[in-house]
Design a protein around this motif. Structure first.
Motif, PDB file in Angstrom:
ATOM      1  N   ASP A 256     -12.757  26.156  -4.255  1.00 54.90           N
ATOM      2  CA  ASP A 256     -13.643  27.288  -4.534  1.00 54.90           C
ATOM      3  C   ASP A 256     -15.107  26.888  -4.579  1.00 54.90           C
ATOM      4  O   ASP A 256     -15.982  27.695  -4.301  1.00 54.90           O
ATOM      5  CB  ASP A 256     -13.274  27.943  -5.871  1.00 54.90           C
ATOM      6  N   TYR A 257     -15.390  25.632  -4.932  1.00 53.24           N
ATOM      7  CA  TYR A 257     -16.777  25.176  -5.061  1.00 53.24           C
ATOM      8  C   TYR A 257     -17.336  24.631  -3.754  1.00 53.24           C
ATOM      9  O   TYR A 257     -18.413  24.034  -3.733  1.00 53.24           O
ATOM     10  CB  TYR A 257     -16.918  24.143  -6.192  1.00 53.24           C
ATOM     11  N   GLY A 258     -16.610  24.833  -2.641  1.00 56.33           N
ATOM     12  CA  GLY A 258     -17.152  24.495  -1.334  1.00 56.33           C
ATOM     13  C   GLY A 258     -16.717  23.170  -0.745  1.00 56.33           C
ATOM     14  O   GLY A 258     -17.086  22.846   0.376  1.00 56.33           O
ATOM     15  N   SER A 259     -15.957  22.400  -1.461  1.00 58.26           N
ATOM     16  CA  SER A 259     -15.513  21.103  -0.953  1.00 58.26           C
ATOM     17  C   SER A 259     -14.166  21.250  -0.257  1.00 58.26           C
ATOM     18  O   SER A 259     -13.397  22.169  -0.540  1.00 58.26           O
ATOM     19  CB  SER A 259     -15.372  20.099  -2.097  1.00 58.26           C
ATOM     20  N   ARG A 260     -13.906  20.358   0.649  1.00 62.82           N
ATOM     21  CA  ARG A 260     -12.557  20.184   1.193  1.00 62.82           C
ATOM     22  C   ARG A 260     -12.152  18.787   0.769  1.00 62.82           C
ATOM     23  O   ARG A 260     -12.866  17.824   1.026  1.00 62.82           O
ATOM     24  CB  ARG A 260     -12.541  20.318   2.710  1.00 62.82           C
ATOM     25  N   ASP A 261     -11.027  18.661   0.078  1.00 60.18           N
ATOM     26  CA  ASP A 261     -10.638  17.346  -0.400  1.00 60.18           C
ATOM     27  C   ASP A 261      -9.126  17.183  -0.473  1.00 60.18           C
ATOM     28  O   ASP A 261      -8.380  18.139  -0.362  1.00 60.18           O
ATOM     29  CB  ASP A 261     -11.289  17.018  -1.741  1.00 60.18           C
ATOM     30  N   TYR A 262      -8.730  15.917  -0.622  1.00 59.72           N
ATOM     31  CA  TYR A 262      -7.322  15.599  -0.860  1.00 59.72           C
ATOM     32  C   TYR A 262      -7.250  14.530  -1.931  1.00 59.72           C
ATOM     33  O   TYR A 262      -8.258  13.903  -2.274  1.00 59.72           O
ATOM     34  CB  TYR A 262      -6.598  15.182   0.427  1.00 59.72           C
ATOM     35  N   MET A 263      -6.061  14.350  -2.487  1.00 57.98           N
ATOM     36  CA  MET A 263      -5.883  13.413  -3.597  1.00 57.98           C
ATOM     37  C   MET A 263      -4.702  12.499  -3.294  1.00 57.98           C
ATOM     38  O   MET A 263      -3.670  12.951  -2.801  1.00 57.98           O
ATOM     39  CB  MET A 263      -5.617  14.204  -4.881  1.00 57.98           C
TER      40      MET A 263
END
Length: 138
Positions: free
Chosen positions: A110-117
């Motif tokens: 929602d805050y604009g990042s694309r990420d993975y963990m």
């Protein structure tokens, strides 16, 4: 307040591993870190290592070597580290190709990042994403 000059990061996560050599292999081969230096003790344990990713760095060592930091970290749990990468999906595919345990696939936040963990061999949680905090010049 102390700052940095040139390309020296002002914050470096420091992680201790039971098998620091395996951790360094995973961090470089699966997560794309660059090995800057590795200092070994006479017994072959990693006394201190520095790995870079972009303009940041992480320091790695072997658990159980003794010393103040080792004693302070004795009962510490896994750490979480966030790393900025340009191509999250490509980075994720590369990590999967190296057998990394992925906890969350690439996801738009929602805050604009694309990420993975992902989790490393000893339980530390690594997040890789496009969000980069903006730090105003001081």
């Amino acid at each position: 307040m102390a700052g940095t000059s040139g390309r020296r990061p002002s914050i470096c996560p420091t992680l201790l591993y039971a098998d620091a050599k395996a951790a360094i292999r995973q961090l470089t081969e699966a997560f794309g870190f660059t090995e800057l230096s590795v200092y070994e003790g006479e017994d072959g344990s990693v006394m201190h290592a520095e790995l870079a990713q972009g303009n940041g760095a992480v320091m790695v060592g072997t658990k159980g070597r003794g010393g103040v930091f080792d004693a302070a970290m004795r009962d510490a749990g896994p750490a979480g580290v966030y790393v900025v990468v340009d191509d999250v999906d490509g980075h994720h595919r590369h990590a999967l190709d190296h057998g990394v345990e992925v906890l969350m696939p690439p996801t738009d936040q929602d805050y604009g990042s694309r990420d993975y963990m992902a989790r490393d061999l000893e339980g530390n949680v690594w997040s890789f994403g496009t969000y980069a905090p903006e730090i105003a010049a001081g």
